[in-house]
Design a protein around this motif. Structure first.
Motif, PDB file in Angstrom:
ATOM      1  N   LEU A  51      -2.103  -1.761 -34.782  1.00 30.75           N
ATOM      2  CA  LEU A  51      -2.331  -0.521 -34.028  1.00 30.75           C
ATOM      3  C   LEU A  51      -3.818  -0.146 -34.088  1.00 30.75           C
ATOM      4  CD1 LEU A  51      -1.268   2.004 -32.532  1.00 30.75           C
ATOM      5  CD2 LEU A  51      -0.847   3.045 -34.760  1.00 30.75           C
ATOM      6  N   GLY A  52      -4.380  -0.273 -35.294  1.00 32.68           N
ATOM      7  CA  GLY A  52      -5.798   0.049 -35.484  1.00 32.68           C
ATOM      8  C   GLY A  52      -6.694  -0.818 -34.600  1.00 32.68           C
ATOM      9  N   ASN A  53      -6.377  -2.102 -34.497  1.00 30.26           N
ATOM     10  CA  ASN A  53      -7.190  -3.000 -33.670  1.00 30.26           C
ATOM     11  C   ASN A  53      -7.105  -2.637 -32.197  1.00 30.26           C
ATOM     12  OD1 ASN A  53      -8.019  -4.382 -35.905  1.00 30.26           O
ATOM     13  ND2 ASN A  53      -6.451  -5.976 -35.732  1.00 30.26           N
ATOM     14  N   LYS A  54      -5.926  -2.213 -31.800  1.00 30.79           N
ATOM     15  CA  LYS A  54      -5.733  -1.806 -30.395  1.00 30.79           C
ATOM     16  C   LYS A  54      -6.567  -0.534 -30.122  1.00 30.79           C
ATOM     17  CE  LYS A  54      -3.213  -1.689 -26.528  1.00 30.79           C
ATOM     18  NZ  LYS A  54      -4.126  -2.270 -25.614  1.00 30.79           N
ATOM     19  N   ILE A  55      -6.492   0.401 -31.074  1.00 28.46           N
ATOM     20  CA  ILE A  55      -7.232   1.663 -30.913  1.00 28.46           C
ATOM     21  C   ILE A  55      -8.737   1.397 -30.837  1.00 28.46           C
ATOM     22  CG2 ILE A  55      -7.856   3.758 -32.188  1.00 28.46           C
ATOM     23  CD1 ILE A  55      -4.885   3.887 -33.069  1.00 28.46           C
ATOM     24  N   LYS A  56      -9.178   0.431 -31.629  1.00 22.84           N
ATOM     25  CA  LYS A  56     -10.616   0.105 -31.667  1.00 22.84           C
ATOM     26  C   LYS A  56     -11.151  -0.258 -30.284  1.00 22.84           C
ATOM     27  CE  LYS A  56     -13.854  -2.704 -34.423  1.00 22.84           C
ATOM     28  NZ  LYS A  56     -14.769  -2.997 -33.356  1.00 22.84           N
ATOM     29  N   THR A  57     -10.336  -0.922 -29.476  1.00 22.48           N
ATOM     30  CA  THR A  57     -10.819  -1.338 -28.152  1.00 22.48           C
ATOM     31  C   THR A  57     -11.183  -0.109 -27.297  1.00 22.48           C
ATOM     32  OG1 THR A  57      -8.593  -1.426 -27.204  1.00 22.48           O
ATOM     33  CG2 THR A  57      -9.433  -3.476 -28.147  1.00 22.48           C
ATOM     34  N   TYR A  58     -10.488   0.997 -27.490  1.00 25.26           N
ATOM     35  CA  TYR A  58     -10.821   2.220 -26.728  1.00 25.26           C
ATOM     36  C   TYR A  58     -12.059   2.899 -27.320  1.00 25.26           C
ATOM     37  CZ  TYR A  58      -6.146   1.593 -24.839  1.00 25.26           C
ATOM     38  OH  TYR A  58      -5.042   1.074 -24.227  1.00 25.26           O
ATOM     39  N   LEU A  59     -12.065   3.022 -28.644  1.00 23.31           N
ATOM     40  CA  LEU A  59     -13.182   3.711 -29.293  1.00 23.31           C
ATOM     41  C   LEU A  59     -14.503   2.994 -29.014  1.00 23.31           C
ATOM     42  CD1 LEU A  59     -10.953   5.347 -30.665  1.00 23.31           C
ATOM     43  CD2 LEU A  59     -12.249   5.246 -32.772  1.00 23.31           C
ATOM     44  N   ASP A  60     -14.467   1.668 -29.016  1.00 21.80           N
ATOM     45  CA  ASP A  60     -15.688   0.900 -28.785  1.00 21.80           C
ATOM     46  C   ASP A  60     -16.268   1.139 -27.393  1.00 21.80           C
ATOM     47  OD1 ASP A  60     -15.648  -0.135 -31.280  1.00 21.80           O
ATOM     48  OD2 ASP A  60     -14.911  -2.137 -30.727  1.00 21.80           O
ATOM     49  N   LYS A  61     -15.406   1.526 -26.467  1.00 23.00           N
ATOM     50  CA  LYS A  61     -15.898   1.749 -25.092  1.00 23.00           C
ATOM     51  C   LYS A  61     -16.144   3.236 -24.810  1.00 23.00           C
ATOM     52  CE  LYS A  61     -12.489  -0.872 -23.536  1.00 23.00           C
ATOM     53  NZ  LYS A  61     -11.465  -1.443 -22.713  1.00 23.00           N
ATOM     54  N   GLY A  62     -15.861   4.072 -25.790  1.00 19.23           N
ATOM     55  CA  GLY A  62     -16.021   5.521 -25.577  1.00 19.23           C
ATOM     56  C   GLY A  62     -14.920   6.068 -24.679  1.00 19.23           C
ATOM     57  N   GLU A  63     -13.826   5.318 -24.566  1.00 14.76           N
ATOM     58  CA  GLU A  63     -12.726   5.759 -23.695  1.00 14.76           C
ATOM     59  C   GLU A  63     -11.628   6.445 -24.499  1.00 14.76           C
ATOM     60  OE1 GLU A  63     -11.536   2.410 -21.365  1.00 14.76           O
ATOM     61  OE2 GLU A  63     -13.476   2.431 -20.342  1.00 14.76           O
TER      62      GLU A  63
END
Ligand code: AMP
Length: 225
Positions: A51-63
């Motif tokens: 779940l954390g890895n999935k969330i990271k993809t959004y945070l990394d893009k500022g989305e």
């Protein structure tokens, strides 16, 4: 005499407007949880779970993280016992669907919002503040390297945790987060602006001024946060 007052508060506003700082101080003063969805998400990322890895993809893009995921996270946080006397929500809701579901959740607990603070400053003031912002990895305490640095560089005054700069606190990323804010979160401010407990606070000046204003709205004698 027991204190029957409740402190259920929302802090809304653009990224870097100071929501976290004020929310954290008030939460400490009133002994209620500071529920910062950004902090919860960063902890999940840090855990390295799927779940954390999935969330990271959004945070990394500022989305923004999808609404369904956010609602689950919040719903389970509200189930904890420490939310009875109150809570301060910081960073949620960020979209209109989140706001509408939050209203339902709050209603289902028989709660209401005691205070909805919309904190704001100009984009220039926010950028200057944000690129100088650092945060404790462990307790989430926020510092500013220009006017409120930790006593020992890189170490949290409150808990001794490591103080670091968030990956999304660069000028480019902040610009991206402003765009997301204008598109997705601005309507949330409009939505709550009609609530009888909605208050607009300017946070571009000295921190103690905005804090005094918040405290006087809550009806406290000022100067003792
Ligand atoms: P913050 O610490 O509040 O600035 O949040 C950091 C990042 O976490 C945001 O840029 C979003 O990617 C994500 N985030 C935090 N809260 C929410 C939310 N309520 N809905 C969707 N994404 C969120």
């Amino acid at each position: 005499m027991t204190d029957e007052r409740t402190y259920r508060m929302l802090f809304l506003g653009p990224p870097g407007s100071g929501k976290g700082t004020y929310a954290e101080r008030l939460a400490k003063k009133y002994g209620i949880p500071h529920i910062a969805t950004g902090d919860i998400l960063r902890e999940l990322v840090y855990s390295g779970s799927r779940l954390g890895n999935k969330i990271k993809t959004y945070l990394d893009k500022g989305e923004l993280v999808p609404d369904e995921m956010m609602v689950c996270i919040l719903d389970s946080r509200f189930m904890r016992k420490d939310t009875r006397k109150g809570w301060i929500l910081d960073g949620f809701p960020r979209t209109l669907p989140q706001a509408k579901i939050l209203d339902e959740i709050v209603d289902s607990h028989g709660w209401d919002f005691d205070y909805i603070f919309y904190v704001w400053a100009s984009n220039e003031e926010i950028i200057e503040r944000t690129v100088n912002r650092v945060q404790c990895e462990k307790c989430g305490a926020v510092y500013n390297l220009l006017n409120n640095p930790p006593a020992v560089s890189g170490v949290c005054d409150k808990c001794g945790g490591r103080v670091y700069r968030r990956d999304d606190d660069t000028e480019d990323m902040i610009q991206r987060r402003f765009d997301v804010y204008e598109e997705k979160t601005r309507p949330v401010i409009e939505y709550y602006s009609k609530h009888p407990h909605f208050f607009k606070i300017y946070t571009g000046g000295p921190m103690n001024l905005a804090e005094k204003e918040i405290l006087s709205i809550i009806g406290e004698s000022v100067g003792d946060v």
